[in-house]
Design a protein around this motif. Sequence first.
Motif, PDB file in Angstrom:
ATOM      1  N   GLY A 168     -19.589  -1.803 -33.405  1.00  0.00           N
ATOM      2  CA  GLY A 168     -18.317  -2.329 -32.938  1.00  0.00           C
ATOM      3  C   GLY A 168     -18.338  -3.832 -32.865  1.00  0.00           C
ATOM      4  O   GLY A 168     -19.389  -4.466 -32.786  1.00  0.00           O
ATOM      5  N   GLY A 169     -17.156  -4.426 -32.909  1.00  0.00           N
ATOM      6  CA  GLY A 169     -17.034  -5.872 -32.826  1.00  0.00           C
ATOM      7  C   GLY A 169     -15.598  -6.291 -33.032  1.00  0.00           C
ATOM      8  O   GLY A 169     -14.690  -5.461 -33.132  1.00  0.00           O
ATOM      9  N   PHE A 170     -15.403  -7.604 -33.118  1.00  0.00           N
ATOM     10  CA  PHE A 170     -14.065  -8.140 -33.333  1.00  0.00           C
ATOM     11  C   PHE A 170     -13.872  -8.375 -34.828  1.00  0.00           C
ATOM     12  O   PHE A 170     -14.716  -8.978 -35.490  1.00  0.00           O
ATOM     13  CB  PHE A 170     -13.880  -9.449 -32.561  1.00  0.00           C
ATOM     14  CG  PHE A 170     -12.456  -9.903 -32.485  1.00  0.00           C
ATOM     15  CD1 PHE A 170     -11.608  -9.423 -31.485  1.00  0.00           C
ATOM     16  CD2 PHE A 170     -11.935 -10.791 -33.406  1.00  0.00           C
ATOM     17  CE1 PHE A 170     -10.284  -9.821 -31.412  1.00  0.00           C
ATOM     18  CE2 PHE A 170     -10.612 -11.204 -33.356  1.00  0.00           C
ATOM     19  CZ  PHE A 170      -9.791 -10.722 -32.351  1.00  0.00           C
ATOM     20  N   SER A 171     -12.761  -7.878 -35.364  1.00  0.00           N
ATOM     21  CA  SER A 171     -12.468  -8.029 -36.787  1.00  0.00           C
ATOM     22  C   SER A 171     -11.715  -9.333 -37.035  1.00  0.00           C
ATOM     23  O   SER A 171     -10.558  -9.464 -36.624  1.00  0.00           O
ATOM     24  CB  SER A 171     -11.618  -6.851 -37.284  1.00  0.00           C
ATOM     25  OG  SER A 171     -11.010  -7.158 -38.531  1.00  0.00           O
ATOM     26  N   PRO A 172     -12.328 -10.306 -37.706  1.00  0.00           N
ATOM     27  CA  PRO A 172     -11.608 -11.537 -38.029  1.00  0.00           C
ATOM     28  C   PRO A 172     -10.392 -11.300 -38.919  1.00  0.00           C
ATOM     29  O   PRO A 172      -9.375 -11.983 -38.781  1.00  0.00           O
ATOM     30  CB  PRO A 172     -12.658 -12.390 -38.746  1.00  0.00           C
ATOM     31  CG  PRO A 172     -13.973 -11.877 -38.245  1.00  0.00           C
ATOM     32  CD  PRO A 172     -13.755 -10.393 -38.088  1.00  0.00           C
TER      33      PRO A 172
END
Length: 376
Positions: free
Chosen positions: A323-327
Amino acid sequence: MSEDTEFEEPETGTLPLDAWHRARGARMVEFAGYWMPIQYEGIVAEHEWTRSSAGLFDVSHMGQLLLSGPDLDAAVEAVLPIDLSTLKLGQQRYSLLLDEEGGVLDDLMVSRWPDSLYLVVNGATKWDDIGHLREYLPDEITLNHLDEQALLALQGPKAADALARHAQGDLPLADLTFMKFGRYTIAGHDVTIARAGYTGEDGFEISLRGEAAAEVAELLCGEPEVKPIGLGARDSLRLEAGLPLYGHDLSPETSPIEAGLVFGINKRRRTEGGYPGAERINREIVEGTARKWIGLKVEGRMPAREGAEVFVGDAKVGVVTSGGFSPTLGAPIAMAYVASEHAGAGAALEILVRSKRLAATVVPTPFVPHRYYRGK
Protein backbone atom coordinates in the motif's frame (compact mmCIF):
# COMPACT_ATOMS: atom_id res chain seq x y z
CA MET A 1 30.63 -24.79 20.03
CA SER A 2 31.23 -22.15 22.71
CA GLU A 3 28.27 -20.07 23.84
CA ASP A 4 30.55 -17.06 23.42
CA THR A 5 30.97 -17.68 19.70
CA GLU A 6 29.94 -14.60 17.73
CA PHE A 7 28.50 -14.80 14.26
CA GLU A 8 29.36 -11.98 11.89
CA GLU A 9 26.66 -10.59 9.66
CA PRO A 10 27.58 -10.96 5.97
CA GLU A 11 28.80 -7.72 4.48
CA THR A 12 26.42 -5.82 2.23
CA GLY A 13 27.44 -6.41 -1.38
CA THR A 14 28.05 -3.88 -4.10
CA LEU A 15 26.80 -4.11 -7.68
CA PRO A 16 28.59 -2.99 -10.87
CA LEU A 17 26.93 0.45 -10.85
CA ASP A 18 27.54 1.24 -7.16
CA ALA A 19 30.08 4.02 -7.80
CA TRP A 20 28.01 5.36 -10.70
CA HIS A 21 24.94 5.73 -8.45
CA ARG A 22 26.93 7.46 -5.72
CA ALA A 23 28.53 9.87 -8.20
CA ARG A 24 25.04 10.89 -9.29
CA GLY A 25 23.99 11.64 -5.71
CA ALA A 26 21.80 8.61 -5.11
CA ARG A 27 20.69 7.84 -1.56
CA MET A 28 21.79 4.25 -1.04
CA VAL A 29 20.06 1.66 1.15
CA GLU A 30 20.57 -2.03 1.88
CA PHE A 31 18.22 -4.18 -0.19
CA ALA A 32 18.38 -7.92 -0.96
CA GLY A 33 21.93 -8.05 0.38
CA TYR A 34 23.26 -5.16 -1.71
CA TRP A 35 23.61 -1.40 -1.59
CA MET A 36 20.93 -0.05 -3.92
CA PRO A 37 19.74 3.47 -4.85
CA ILE A 38 16.36 4.28 -3.30
CA GLN A 39 16.12 7.75 -4.86
CA TYR A 40 18.02 10.51 -6.62
CA GLU A 41 15.92 13.69 -6.73
CA GLY A 42 12.81 12.35 -5.00
CA ILE A 43 10.42 9.41 -5.30
CA VAL A 44 7.41 11.33 -6.60
CA ALA A 45 9.45 13.25 -9.18
CA GLU A 46 11.10 10.04 -10.38
CA HIS A 47 7.75 8.25 -10.50
CA GLU A 48 6.18 10.99 -12.61
CA TRP A 49 9.22 11.17 -14.91
CA THR A 50 8.96 7.44 -15.64
CA ARG A 51 5.24 7.73 -16.40
CA SER A 52 5.81 10.63 -18.81
CA SER A 53 9.28 9.99 -20.27
CA ALA A 54 11.80 7.21 -19.49
CA GLY A 55 13.55 6.01 -16.35
CA LEU A 56 16.64 3.81 -16.02
CA PHE A 57 16.56 1.32 -13.13
CA ASP A 58 19.47 -0.78 -11.90
CA VAL A 59 18.08 -4.25 -11.18
CA SER A 60 21.41 -6.08 -11.14
CA HIS A 61 20.51 -7.61 -7.78
CA MET A 62 18.17 -9.98 -9.61
CA GLY A 63 19.39 -13.51 -10.25
CA GLN A 64 20.18 -14.39 -13.86
CA LEU A 65 20.37 -18.17 -14.39
CA LEU A 66 21.07 -20.28 -17.47
CA LEU A 67 19.87 -23.89 -17.62
CA SER A 68 21.06 -26.42 -20.21
CA GLY A 69 21.36 -30.16 -20.65
CA PRO A 70 19.56 -33.24 -22.01
CA ASP A 71 15.74 -33.36 -21.89
CA LEU A 72 15.82 -29.83 -20.51
CA ASP A 73 12.15 -29.01 -21.10
CA ALA A 74 10.88 -32.10 -19.30
CA ALA A 75 13.22 -31.48 -16.38
CA VAL A 76 12.09 -27.87 -15.97
CA GLU A 77 8.40 -28.74 -16.38
CA ALA A 78 8.75 -31.06 -13.39
CA VAL A 79 9.71 -28.02 -11.31
CA LEU A 80 7.70 -25.15 -12.89
CA PRO A 81 4.04 -25.14 -14.02
CA ILE A 82 5.06 -23.85 -17.45
CA ASP A 83 4.26 -25.30 -20.88
CA LEU A 84 7.61 -25.11 -22.64
CA SER A 85 6.25 -26.70 -25.83
CA THR A 86 4.67 -23.34 -26.65
CA LEU A 87 7.68 -21.17 -25.66
CA LYS A 88 9.52 -20.37 -28.87
CA LEU A 89 13.01 -18.99 -29.42
CA GLY A 90 13.01 -15.28 -28.64
CA GLN A 91 10.01 -15.46 -26.28
CA GLN A 92 9.78 -15.17 -22.53
CA ARG A 93 7.04 -16.03 -20.06
CA TYR A 94 6.06 -15.45 -16.46
CA SER A 95 6.18 -18.53 -14.22
CA LEU A 96 6.30 -19.62 -10.59
CA LEU A 97 8.53 -21.69 -8.36
CA LEU A 98 6.26 -23.68 -6.05
CA ASP A 99 6.68 -25.93 -3.03
CA GLU A 100 5.02 -29.33 -2.65
CA GLU A 101 1.95 -27.72 -1.06
CA GLY A 102 1.51 -25.21 -3.91
CA GLY A 103 2.93 -22.27 -1.95
CA VAL A 104 4.87 -19.66 -3.92
CA LEU A 105 8.65 -19.81 -3.40
CA ASP A 106 9.27 -17.17 -6.07
CA ASP A 107 7.90 -15.70 -9.27
CA LEU A 108 10.24 -15.50 -12.23
CA MET A 109 10.68 -15.00 -15.97
CA VAL A 110 11.68 -17.84 -18.33
CA SER A 111 13.15 -17.17 -21.79
CA ARG A 112 13.94 -19.60 -24.61
CA TRP A 113 17.57 -19.25 -25.68
CA PRO A 114 19.28 -21.53 -28.25
CA ASP A 115 19.77 -24.91 -26.50
CA SER A 116 19.08 -23.36 -23.08
CA LEU A 117 16.58 -21.60 -20.85
CA TYR A 118 17.33 -18.22 -19.23
CA LEU A 119 15.64 -17.43 -15.91
CA VAL A 120 15.44 -14.14 -14.04
CA VAL A 121 14.56 -14.61 -10.35
CA ASN A 122 14.07 -12.18 -7.49
CA GLY A 123 17.18 -10.83 -5.81
CA ALA A 124 16.01 -11.52 -2.27
CA THR A 125 15.36 -15.20 -3.04
CA LYS A 126 17.96 -16.02 -5.69
CA TRP A 127 20.25 -18.07 -3.44
CA ASP A 128 17.31 -20.13 -2.16
CA ASP A 129 16.05 -20.52 -5.73
CA ILE A 130 19.44 -21.74 -6.92
CA GLY A 131 19.58 -24.26 -4.08
CA HIS A 132 16.03 -25.44 -4.79
CA LEU A 133 16.67 -25.86 -8.52
CA ARG A 134 19.91 -27.73 -7.96
CA GLU A 135 18.13 -30.07 -5.57
CA TYR A 136 15.12 -30.80 -7.78
CA LEU A 137 16.62 -30.71 -11.29
CA PRO A 138 18.42 -33.85 -12.53
CA ASP A 139 22.21 -33.91 -12.17
CA GLU A 140 22.52 -33.83 -15.97
CA ILE A 141 21.08 -30.30 -16.04
CA THR A 142 23.71 -27.57 -15.78
CA LEU A 143 22.77 -24.42 -13.85
CA ASN A 144 24.99 -21.41 -14.46
CA HIS A 145 24.51 -18.37 -12.23
CA LEU A 146 25.42 -15.43 -14.45
CA ASP A 147 26.69 -13.44 -11.50
CA GLU A 148 28.98 -11.26 -13.65
CA GLN A 149 26.00 -9.93 -15.60
CA ALA A 150 24.31 -6.62 -14.81
CA LEU A 151 20.64 -5.95 -15.53
CA LEU A 152 19.20 -2.55 -16.43
CA ALA A 153 15.52 -1.71 -16.91
CA LEU A 154 14.62 1.23 -19.17
CA GLN A 155 10.94 2.02 -18.63
CA GLY A 156 8.46 4.61 -19.83
CA PRO A 157 6.64 5.86 -22.95
CA LYS A 158 9.83 7.35 -24.44
CA ALA A 159 12.08 4.39 -23.60
CA ALA A 160 11.86 2.91 -27.11
CA ASP A 161 12.92 6.17 -28.79
CA ALA A 162 15.94 6.59 -26.51
CA LEU A 163 17.09 2.96 -26.77
CA ALA A 164 16.62 2.75 -30.54
CA ARG A 165 19.37 5.36 -31.02
CA HIS A 166 21.92 2.97 -29.54
CA ALA A 167 20.75 -0.65 -29.91
CA GLN A 168 21.99 -2.38 -33.06
CA GLY A 169 20.79 -5.86 -34.00
CA ASP A 170 19.41 -8.12 -36.70
CA LEU A 171 15.89 -7.51 -35.38
CA PRO A 172 14.82 -3.84 -35.38
CA LEU A 173 13.89 -2.70 -31.89
CA ALA A 174 10.45 -1.68 -33.22
CA ASP A 175 9.78 -5.35 -34.08
CA LEU A 176 10.41 -6.41 -30.50
CA THR A 177 6.97 -6.65 -28.88
CA PHE A 178 5.99 -7.29 -25.27
CA MET A 179 7.53 -10.48 -23.80
CA LYS A 180 9.99 -10.99 -26.66
CA PHE A 181 13.75 -10.54 -26.66
CA GLY A 182 16.72 -10.33 -29.01
CA ARG A 183 20.51 -10.01 -29.16
CA TYR A 184 21.89 -6.51 -29.78
CA THR A 185 24.98 -4.38 -29.30
CA ILE A 186 25.15 -1.03 -27.50
CA ALA A 187 28.38 0.97 -27.85
CA GLY A 188 30.05 -2.21 -29.06
CA HIS A 189 28.93 -4.28 -26.06
CA ASP A 190 26.89 -7.46 -26.57
CA VAL A 191 23.55 -7.21 -24.78
CA THR A 192 20.30 -9.14 -24.57
CA ILE A 193 17.21 -6.93 -24.63
CA ALA A 194 13.75 -8.10 -23.55
CA ARG A 195 10.67 -5.93 -23.95
CA ALA A 196 9.14 -6.19 -20.49
CA GLY A 197 9.36 -4.60 -17.06
CA TYR A 198 7.83 -4.01 -13.67
CA THR A 199 6.19 -0.59 -14.01
CA GLY A 200 3.22 -1.24 -16.28
CA GLU A 201 4.84 1.02 -18.87
CA ASP A 202 6.40 0.02 -22.16
CA GLY A 203 10.03 -0.75 -21.53
CA PHE A 204 13.04 -3.00 -21.79
CA GLU A 205 15.33 -5.10 -19.62
CA ILE A 206 18.95 -5.10 -20.76
CA SER A 207 21.31 -7.87 -19.66
CA LEU A 208 25.02 -7.11 -20.17
CA ARG A 209 28.45 -7.72 -18.69
CA GLY A 210 28.98 -5.91 -15.41
CA GLU A 211 32.05 -4.05 -16.62
CA ALA A 212 29.99 -2.51 -19.47
CA ALA A 213 27.12 -1.35 -17.25
CA ALA A 214 28.46 2.10 -16.33
CA GLU A 215 29.25 3.02 -19.94
CA VAL A 216 25.83 1.90 -21.16
CA ALA A 217 24.00 3.57 -18.25
CA GLU A 218 25.85 6.84 -18.88
CA LEU A 219 25.08 6.63 -22.59
CA LEU A 220 21.36 6.08 -22.01
CA CYS A 221 21.13 8.79 -19.35
CA GLY A 222 22.77 11.14 -21.81
CA GLU A 223 19.54 11.03 -23.81
CA PRO A 224 17.13 13.88 -22.93
CA GLU A 225 14.29 11.46 -22.22
CA VAL A 226 16.16 9.36 -19.65
CA LYS A 227 16.93 9.84 -15.96
CA PRO A 228 18.14 7.32 -13.36
CA ILE A 229 15.35 6.12 -11.06
CA GLY A 230 15.58 4.49 -7.62
CA LEU A 231 13.85 1.65 -5.79
CA GLY A 232 11.30 3.98 -4.18
CA ALA A 233 9.67 4.92 -7.47
CA ARG A 234 10.03 1.35 -8.74
CA ASP A 235 7.81 0.24 -5.85
CA SER A 236 5.17 2.96 -6.31
CA LEU A 237 5.06 2.28 -10.07
CA ARG A 238 4.58 -1.47 -9.63
CA LEU A 239 1.88 -0.79 -7.00
CA GLU A 240 -0.08 1.36 -9.47
CA ALA A 241 0.41 -1.40 -12.06
CA GLY A 242 -1.12 -3.95 -9.65
CA LEU A 243 1.94 -6.20 -9.75
CA PRO A 244 2.92 -8.42 -6.80
CA LEU A 245 6.17 -8.14 -4.88
CA TYR A 246 7.61 -11.39 -3.57
CA GLY A 247 7.92 -11.48 0.21
CA HIS A 248 4.98 -9.10 0.54
CA ASP A 249 2.14 -10.12 -1.80
CA LEU A 250 3.54 -13.59 -2.49
CA SER A 251 5.07 -16.14 -0.11
CA PRO A 252 4.98 -19.87 0.67
CA GLU A 253 1.76 -19.11 2.59
CA THR A 254 0.03 -17.92 -0.61
CA SER A 255 -1.12 -19.97 -3.57
CA PRO A 256 -1.05 -18.65 -7.14
CA ILE A 257 -4.82 -18.99 -7.42
CA GLU A 258 -5.73 -16.83 -4.43
CA ALA A 259 -3.12 -14.34 -5.70
CA GLY A 260 -4.90 -14.15 -9.08
CA LEU A 261 -1.96 -15.69 -10.95
CA VAL A 262 -3.80 -18.51 -12.69
CA PHE A 263 -2.22 -17.31 -15.96
CA GLY A 264 1.12 -18.47 -14.52
CA ILE A 265 -0.21 -22.06 -14.61
CA ASN A 266 -0.19 -22.76 -18.34
CA LYS A 267 -3.29 -24.39 -19.81
CA ARG A 268 -1.84 -27.83 -20.54
CA ARG A 269 -0.37 -28.07 -17.04
CA ARG A 270 -3.78 -27.41 -15.46
CA THR A 271 -5.02 -30.70 -16.86
CA GLU A 272 -1.82 -32.77 -16.87
CA GLY A 273 -0.35 -31.64 -13.55
CA GLY A 274 3.09 -33.07 -12.89
CA TYR A 275 4.52 -30.06 -11.05
CA PRO A 276 4.82 -29.31 -7.30
CA GLY A 277 1.50 -28.50 -5.64
CA ALA A 278 -0.53 -29.42 -8.73
CA GLU A 279 -3.26 -31.24 -6.83
CA ARG A 280 -4.06 -28.28 -4.59
CA ILE A 281 -3.73 -25.69 -7.33
CA ASN A 282 -5.90 -27.51 -9.84
CA ARG A 283 -8.51 -28.06 -7.12
CA GLU A 284 -8.52 -24.34 -6.32
CA ILE A 285 -8.93 -23.47 -10.01
CA VAL A 286 -12.18 -25.46 -10.00
CA GLU A 287 -13.48 -24.83 -6.48
CA GLY A 288 -12.14 -21.37 -5.75
CA THR A 289 -10.26 -20.16 -2.67
CA ALA A 290 -11.26 -18.91 0.77
CA ARG A 291 -9.49 -15.60 0.19
CA LYS A 292 -8.49 -13.46 -2.78
CA TRP A 293 -5.90 -10.81 -3.51
CA ILE A 294 -7.68 -7.57 -4.41
CA GLY A 295 -7.11 -3.89 -5.10
CA LEU A 296 -8.40 -1.18 -2.77
CA LYS A 297 -9.01 2.53 -3.30
CA VAL A 298 -8.68 4.22 0.09
CA GLU A 299 -10.63 7.36 0.97
CA GLY A 300 -8.81 10.43 2.24
CA ARG A 301 -5.06 11.03 2.05
CA MET A 302 -3.62 8.62 4.62
CA PRO A 303 -2.01 5.54 3.03
CA ALA A 304 -2.57 2.02 4.35
CA ARG A 305 0.67 0.08 4.58
CA GLU A 306 1.56 -3.60 4.62
CA GLY A 307 0.17 -5.41 7.66
CA ALA A 308 -2.83 -3.14 8.17
CA GLU A 309 -5.95 -5.17 9.05
CA VAL A 310 -9.07 -5.08 6.88
CA PHE A 311 -12.55 -5.17 8.45
CA VAL A 312 -16.23 -5.48 7.68
CA GLY A 313 -17.93 -4.16 10.76
CA ASP A 314 -16.28 -5.83 13.76
CA ALA A 315 -15.03 -8.80 11.74
CA LYS A 316 -11.47 -8.89 10.49
CA VAL A 317 -11.64 -10.18 6.90
CA GLY A 318 -8.13 -9.61 5.60
CA VAL A 319 -4.75 -7.88 5.66
CA VAL A 320 -2.99 -5.37 3.43
CA THR A 321 0.10 -6.71 1.63
CA SER A 322 1.16 -3.58 -0.28
CA GLY A 323 0.00 0.00 0.00
CA GLY A 324 0.96 3.61 -0.49
CA PHE A 325 0.02 6.91 -2.05
CA SER A 326 -0.46 6.88 -5.83
CA PRO A 327 1.14 9.94 -7.46
CA THR A 328 -0.79 9.29 -10.68
CA LEU A 329 -4.22 9.03 -9.02
CA GLY A 330 -3.52 11.49 -6.22
CA ALA A 331 -5.00 9.07 -3.69
CA PRO A 332 -3.93 6.15 -1.49
CA ILE A 333 -4.22 2.65 -2.92
CA ALA A 334 -3.52 -0.80 -1.51
CA MET A 335 -3.57 -4.50 -2.28
CA ALA A 336 -4.78 -7.04 0.25
CA TYR A 337 -5.88 -10.61 0.81
CA VAL A 338 -9.50 -10.65 1.97
CA ALA A 339 -12.17 -13.32 2.46
CA SER A 340 -13.59 -14.18 -0.95
CA GLU A 341 -17.14 -13.17 -0.02
CA HIS A 342 -15.89 -9.59 0.41
CA ALA A 343 -13.64 -9.50 -2.68
CA GLY A 344 -16.16 -8.38 -5.31
CA ALA A 345 -15.63 -5.07 -7.12
CA GLY A 346 -17.41 -2.27 -5.28
CA ALA A 347 -17.40 -4.00 -1.90
CA ALA A 348 -17.10 -1.53 1.00
CA LEU A 349 -14.38 -2.35 3.54
CA GLU A 350 -12.46 -0.56 6.28
CA ILE A 351 -8.71 -0.57 6.98
CA LEU A 352 -7.34 0.01 10.46
CA VAL A 353 -4.53 2.59 10.29
CA ARG A 354 -3.15 4.30 13.42
CA SER A 355 -6.26 3.40 15.44
CA LYS A 356 -8.50 4.90 12.75
CA ARG A 357 -10.85 3.11 10.37
CA LEU A 358 -10.28 4.23 6.77
CA ALA A 359 -13.07 3.57 4.28
CA ALA A 360 -11.92 1.56 1.28
CA THR A 361 -13.56 0.16 -1.85
CA VAL A 362 -12.57 -2.95 -3.80
CA VAL A 363 -11.51 -1.90 -7.31
CA PRO A 364 -10.09 -3.78 -10.31
CA THR A 365 -6.35 -3.81 -10.87
CA PRO A 366 -4.23 -2.43 -12.40
CA PHE A 367 -5.00 0.93 -10.80
CA VAL A 368 -3.23 2.64 -13.73
CA PRO A 369 -3.69 0.95 -17.14
CA HIS A 370 -0.74 -1.01 -18.50
CA ARG A 371 0.88 0.37 -21.62
CA TYR A 372 2.87 -2.61 -22.86
CA TYR A 373 3.80 -2.50 -26.54
CA ARG A 374 2.16 -5.41 -28.36
CA GLY A 375 2.68 -4.12 -31.92
CA LYS A 376 0.83 -1.72 -34.19
